[in-house]
Design an enzyme around this catalytic site. Structure first.
Site, PDB file in Angstrom:
ATOM      1  N   GLU A  48       7.466  -9.299   2.419  1.00  0.00           N
ATOM      2  CA  GLU A  48       7.446 -10.712   2.028  1.00  0.00           C
ATOM      3  C   GLU A  48       8.793 -11.161   1.471  1.00  0.00           C
ATOM      4  O   GLU A  48       9.325 -12.192   1.870  1.00  0.00           O
ATOM      5  CB  GLU A  48       6.339 -10.963   0.990  1.00  0.00           C
ATOM      6  CG  GLU A  48       6.364 -12.400   0.479  1.00  0.00           C
ATOM      7  CD  GLU A  48       5.176 -12.793  -0.367  1.00  0.00           C
ATOM      8  OE1 GLU A  48       4.438 -11.891  -0.831  1.00  0.00           O
ATOM      9  OE2 GLU A  48       4.985 -13.999  -0.546  1.00  0.00           O
TER      10      GLU A  48
ATOM     11  N   ASP B  77       3.331  -6.488   1.163  1.00  0.00           N
ATOM     12  CA  ASP B  77       3.304  -7.580   0.185  1.00  0.00           C
ATOM     13  C   ASP B  77       3.372  -6.913  -1.182  1.00  0.00           C
ATOM     14  O   ASP B  77       2.403  -6.289  -1.629  1.00  0.00           O
ATOM     15  CB  ASP B  77       2.021  -8.411   0.321  1.00  0.00           C
ATOM     16  CG  ASP B  77       2.100  -9.661  -0.544  1.00  0.00           C
ATOM     17  OD1 ASP B  77       2.951  -9.700  -1.455  1.00  0.00           O
ATOM     18  OD2 ASP B  77       1.302 -10.593  -0.306  1.00  0.00           O
TER      19      ASP B  77
ATOM     20  N   ILE C 153       3.503  -8.056  -4.256  1.00  0.00           N
ATOM     21  CA  ILE C 153       2.483  -8.584  -5.180  1.00  0.00           C
ATOM     22  C   ILE C 153       1.709  -9.644  -4.409  1.00  0.00           C
ATOM     23  O   ILE C 153       2.221 -10.745  -4.169  1.00  0.00           O
ATOM     24  CB  ILE C 153       3.094  -9.204  -6.455  1.00  0.00           C
ATOM     25  CG1 ILE C 153       3.866  -8.150  -7.262  1.00  0.00           C
ATOM     26  CG2 ILE C 153       1.990  -9.824  -7.313  1.00  0.00           C
ATOM     27  CD1 ILE C 153       4.427  -8.656  -8.583  1.00  0.00           C
ATOM     28  N   ASP C 154       0.509  -9.319  -3.991  1.00  0.00           N
ATOM     29  CA  ASP C 154      -0.333 -10.351  -3.387  1.00  0.00           C
ATOM     30  C   ASP C 154      -1.133 -10.958  -4.528  1.00  0.00           C
ATOM     31  O   ASP C 154      -1.900 -10.267  -5.201  1.00  0.00           O
ATOM     32  CB  ASP C 154      -1.248  -9.766  -2.312  1.00  0.00           C
ATOM     33  CG  ASP C 154      -1.933 -10.887  -1.551  1.00  0.00           C
ATOM     34  OD1 ASP C 154      -1.276 -11.927  -1.321  1.00  0.00           O
ATOM     35  OD2 ASP C 154      -3.110 -10.754  -1.213  1.00  0.00           O
TER      36      ASP C 154
ATOM     37  N   THR D  30       0.816 -13.609  -6.426  1.00  0.00           N
ATOM     38  CA  THR D  30       1.951 -13.837  -7.352  1.00  0.00           C
ATOM     39  C   THR D  30       1.610 -14.912  -8.385  1.00  0.00           C
ATOM     40  O   THR D  30       1.965 -14.784  -9.558  1.00  0.00           O
ATOM     41  CB  THR D  30       3.220 -14.207  -6.555  1.00  0.00           C
ATOM     42  OG1 THR D  30       3.510 -13.135  -5.663  1.00  0.00           O
ATOM     43  CG2 THR D  30       4.417 -14.426  -7.472  1.00  0.00           C
TER      44      THR D  30
ATOM     45  N   ASP E 204       0.102 -10.664   3.837  1.00  0.00           N
ATOM     46  CA  ASP E 204      -1.111 -10.823   3.031  1.00  0.00           C
ATOM     47  C   ASP E 204      -2.314 -10.170   3.737  1.00  0.00           C
ATOM     48  O   ASP E 204      -3.281  -9.778   3.089  1.00  0.00           O
ATOM     49  CB  ASP E 204      -1.450 -12.313   2.823  1.00  0.00           C
ATOM     50  CG  ASP E 204      -0.351 -13.086   2.116  1.00  0.00           C
ATOM     51  OD1 ASP E 204       0.090 -12.635   1.048  1.00  0.00           O
ATOM     52  OD2 ASP E 204       0.078 -14.136   2.634  1.00  0.00           O
TER      53      ASP E 204
END
Ligand code: LIP
Length: 278
Positions: free
Chosen positions: A71, A91, A93-94, A96, A221
């Protein structure tokens, strides 16, 4: 038959758990400096960037020829190309926005594809300390326990997950509310939002919600959690009911085809710019 990618999957599990415990959880104790990307509500933090770099670096040391879609790398200008080559889809941090606000659903998501097919998916829900894993043809698990989608066949007895995304274009927002109104009025038992696509899909895999739909999220994601859904017995499809396309930024993940198709009838679909658009 020997499992060609087991070693890579073990690496993904270790990297996701390590990043989630040592970096994401630690960062939640401190002030988080928030930056924006495509708009004022598309957030990123130094933690997103740090986690992605840590994972990519550790993979490169072990698998120097493998490719990446990350990402934050894409946000920094790297191409978003899904080829036949072994590709790690990350990802860091899915969720955020959840992370920024301390809303407790935040995941590190690592998918791995070969020949454009997801071979394994790892989603670590950092605050719940839940490690979701799936290997193609070998099932889905949470902390080592097998997962199975809900057996519900009546959409009227279902809970549906969806998200509001970060597109604030009034026409898109109207479409989101129109779909939401239609789904609620089926009527369903309820609608929920975890704030992360990956965790919403893990909830489908776990049998807690019957379906999740969204338009506008990205391949990073979806990649890992898409396999969690199918390996737990669920189905993936496009929001208009056709075949699922990982780069299309549209998905319905459901416990079975009839509930997925029923939800598709209620969605006002739009076509976000594809992740692989030139
Ligand atoms: C987010 C998703 C969320 C979706 C947002 C965004 P991020 O990912 O998981 O469900 O609604 O559009 O894509 O930016 O937190 O990795």
């Amino acid at each position: 038959m020997a499992d060609l990618w087991q070693d890579a999957m073990d690496h993904a599990v270790t990297a996701a758990r390590g990043a989630g415990r040592q970096v994401v959880r630690e960062a939640l104790r401190e002030d988080r400096k928030v930056m924006t990307k495509s708009s004022s509500v598309d957030l990123v933090t130094q933690t997103d960037q740090k986690v992605e770099q840590l994972i990519i670096q550790s993979v490169k040391e072990k698998y120097p020829t493998h490719r990446f879609i990350g990402e934050e790398s894409v946000a920094a200008g790297e191409p978003c190309v899904l080829s036949d080559e072994p590709t790690w889809i990350i990802d860091p941090i899915d969720g955020t926005t959840n992370f920024v606000h301390g809303f407790p659903f935040v995941a590190v998501s690592v998918g791995f594809s070969v020949n454009r097919q997801i071979e394994f998916g790892v989603v670590y829900s950092c605050l719940e300390d839940k490690m979701f894993t799936a290997r193609r043809g070998r099932g889905s698990f949470c902390n080592g326990q097998p997962l199975q989608v809900s057996a519900q066949t009546d959409v009227g007895q279902s809970v549906i997950a969806t998200e509001f995304g970060s597109n604030r274009d009034p026409e898109v927002v109207d479409g989101i509310f129109s779909s939401l109104r239609n789904v609620l009025a089926i009527p369903v038992h309820g609608v929920r939002s975890a704030g992360t696509a990956a965790i919403n899909m893990c909830l489908v895999a776990s049998g807690c919600v019957e379906a999740y739909y969204e338009m506008g999220m990205h391949v990073w994601d979806l990649a890992a959690a898409s396999l969690l859904v199918t390996e737990a017995g669920g189905v993936l499809m496009d929001v208009e009911g056709g075949p699922f396309d990982l780069m299309s930024r549209r998905v319905i993940a459901a416990n079975n085809r009839s509930i997925g198709q029923r939800i598709a009838r209620e969605i006002r679909a739009y076509a976000p710019v594809r992740d692989d658009a030139p």
